[in-house]
Design an enzyme around this catalytic site. Sequence first.
Site, PDB file in Angstrom:
ATOM      1  N   MET A 129       9.001  -2.753  11.800  1.00 27.10           N
ATOM      2  CA  MET A 129       8.788  -1.650  10.861  1.00 27.10           C
ATOM      3  C   MET A 129       7.373  -1.696  10.310  1.00 27.10           C
ATOM      4  O   MET A 129       6.864  -2.775   9.991  1.00 27.10           O
ATOM      5  CB  MET A 129       9.798  -1.722   9.731  1.00 27.10           C
ATOM      6  CG  MET A 129      11.161  -1.338  10.202  1.00 27.10           C
ATOM      7  SD  MET A 129      12.234  -1.010   8.804  1.00 27.10           S
ATOM      8  CE  MET A 129      13.749  -0.711   9.698  1.00 27.10           C
ATOM      9  N   GLN A 188     -10.315  -2.149   2.558  1.00 23.40           N
ATOM     10  CA  GLN A 188      -9.834  -2.880   3.746  1.00 23.40           C
ATOM     11  C   GLN A 188      -9.750  -1.995   4.989  1.00 23.40           C
ATOM     12  O   GLN A 188      -9.279  -2.428   6.033  1.00 23.40           O
ATOM     13  CB  GLN A 188      -8.519  -3.609   3.460  1.00 23.40           C
ATOM     14  CG  GLN A 188      -7.303  -2.732   3.244  1.00 23.40           C
ATOM     15  CD  GLN A 188      -6.102  -3.540   2.770  1.00 23.40           C
ATOM     16  OE1 GLN A 188      -6.048  -4.019   1.640  1.00 23.40           O
ATOM     17  NE2 GLN A 188      -5.101  -3.714   3.629  1.00 23.40           N
ATOM     18  N   MET A 217       0.851  -1.194   0.000  1.00 27.50           N
ATOM     19  CA  MET A 217       0.000   0.000   0.000  1.00 27.50           C
ATOM     20  C   MET A 217       0.888   1.245   0.000  1.00 27.50           C
ATOM     21  O   MET A 217       0.467   2.322   0.437  1.00 27.50           O
ATOM     22  CB  MET A 217      -0.933  -0.007   1.205  1.00 27.50           C
ATOM     23  CG  MET A 217      -1.899  -1.189   1.172  1.00 27.50           C
ATOM     24  SD  MET A 217      -3.443  -0.903   2.050  1.00 27.50           S
ATOM     25  CE  MET A 217      -2.865  -0.635   3.700  1.00 27.50           C
ATOM     26  N   ASP A 262       2.530  -9.120   9.174  1.00 24.48           N
ATOM     27  CA  ASP A 262       1.089  -9.270   8.936  1.00 24.48           C
ATOM     28  C   ASP A 262       0.783 -10.769   8.822  1.00 24.48           C
ATOM     29  O   ASP A 262       0.353 -11.252   7.772  1.00 24.48           O
ATOM     30  CB  ASP A 262       0.695  -8.512   7.672  1.00 24.48           C
ATOM     31  CG  ASP A 262       0.905  -7.021   7.836  1.00 24.48           C
ATOM     32  OD1 ASP A 262       0.341  -6.434   8.766  1.00 24.48           O
ATOM     33  OD2 ASP A 262       1.681  -6.436   7.051  1.00 24.48           O
ATOM     34  N   GLN A 280      -2.694 -12.006   7.707  1.00 18.43           N
ATOM     35  CA  GLN A 280      -2.880 -11.745   6.272  1.00 18.43           C
ATOM     36  C   GLN A 280      -2.207 -12.847   5.438  1.00 18.43           C
ATOM     37  O   GLN A 280      -2.790 -13.373   4.481  1.00 18.43           O
ATOM     38  CB  GLN A 280      -2.278 -10.380   5.935  1.00 18.43           C
ATOM     39  CG  GLN A 280      -2.146 -10.092   4.469  1.00 18.43           C
ATOM     40  CD  GLN A 280      -1.785  -8.648   4.201  1.00 18.43           C
ATOM     41  OE1 GLN A 280      -2.636  -7.792   4.258  1.00 18.43           O
ATOM     42  NE2 GLN A 280      -0.528  -8.354   3.922  1.00 18.43           N
ATOM     43  N   ALA A 283       4.028   3.873   0.998  1.00 16.49           N
ATOM     44  CA  ALA A 283       4.719   4.292   2.236  1.00 16.49           C
ATOM     45  C   ALA A 283       5.833   3.282   2.527  1.00 16.49           C
ATOM     46  O   ALA A 283       5.942   2.739   3.628  1.00 16.49           O
ATOM     47  CB  ALA A 283       3.751   4.412   3.401  1.00 16.49           C
ATOM     48  N   HIS A 312       9.377  -3.450   3.388  1.00 10.81           N
ATOM     49  CA  HIS A 312       8.936  -3.690   2.006  1.00 10.81           C
ATOM     50  C   HIS A 312      10.136  -4.020   1.114  1.00 10.81           C
ATOM     51  O   HIS A 312      10.083  -4.920   0.283  1.00 10.81           O
ATOM     52  CB  HIS A 312       8.252  -2.448   1.431  1.00 10.81           C
ATOM     53  CG  HIS A 312       6.986  -2.054   2.120  1.00 10.81           C
ATOM     54  ND1 HIS A 312       6.866  -0.910   2.871  1.00 10.81           N
ATOM     55  CD2 HIS A 312       5.778  -2.655   2.167  1.00 10.81           C
ATOM     56  CE1 HIS A 312       5.644  -0.809   3.345  1.00 10.81           C
ATOM     57  NE2 HIS A 312       4.956  -1.857   2.938  1.00 10.81           N
TER      58      HIS A 312
END
Length: 286
Positions: free
Chosen positions: A185, A61, A30, A151, A154, A32, A37
């Site tokens: 993070m 979401q 998403m 996550d 998820q 940022a 990432h």
Amino acid sequence: METIRLPRIMQETVMRERRSGKAVGFVPTMGALHEGHLSLVRAARAENDLVAVSLFVNPAQFAPGEDFDRYPGNAGDDLEKLSSSGLADIVFLPGKEAVYPPGFSTRVEVVGLSDRMCGRFRPGHFQAVAAIVLKLFNIVQPARAYFGQKDYQQAVVVKRMVRDLNLPVEISVCPTVRDPDGLAMSSRNVYLSPEERQAAPALYRALRAAADALEGGRRDAGGLGSLMRTVLGREPLFHGVDYISVFDPETLDELENIDRDDVLIAGAARIGGARLIDNLLVNNLK
Ligand code: PAF
């Protein structure tokens, strides 16, 4: 690095690459972007011929009253980070209308897994995540897709969807990337004031205390839960604990008795305007 905004163009581009024998590694985000990432993008780069990253803040979401309107991120900064890293070949940056055309009415639910843990406090969240991830997989057609362990729920939901629907993609779950003081993070860490940022690693310390106790032979889930609440309670800036407990890492059931080799210790707690989540997997207990 190529930026593509339209699903149809993205599909055509990857289909061309796939026809020439290239395997696509995909990192859905998403935006940022932070080091967490980038660690996923690095993993994708190491294992695939072509690396695609998506940047899309999925409105579906977020429940009303959650942080959709203030979700951090700046596509320009994200593109710059990806381009200067030299890790990504294609960035998929669709607009909201391209993802959700008028009349969009499809739901995807991984029954059971979606309403545990965070799902109890964010109704509809994992259904919306499953739907967007399925849609992104159909557009990007990856051989492998990369998710962070931070996550955890998820990743479990996505893995089950992939298995249940025979999606031809391999899911890779990569380790949580932490700041030196242990804080996982997260794009949402920018919501923390300097004082809250200093207090925030207490969530990790609480999970760590339970993991150490488990590794030292303790097996009472209730006692471990109390231990974690005590450690977290030492930081008064945490003003709400959604859950902090010991779970079955596959079914996500909360455990009362710890009679298995592998467990998930996970928590979600509120500090200032942020809701932080974190988890640790503890393996080989017997
Ligand atoms: O983890 C995220 O950033 C999002 O939930 C995802 C997987 C990109 C779906 O919107």
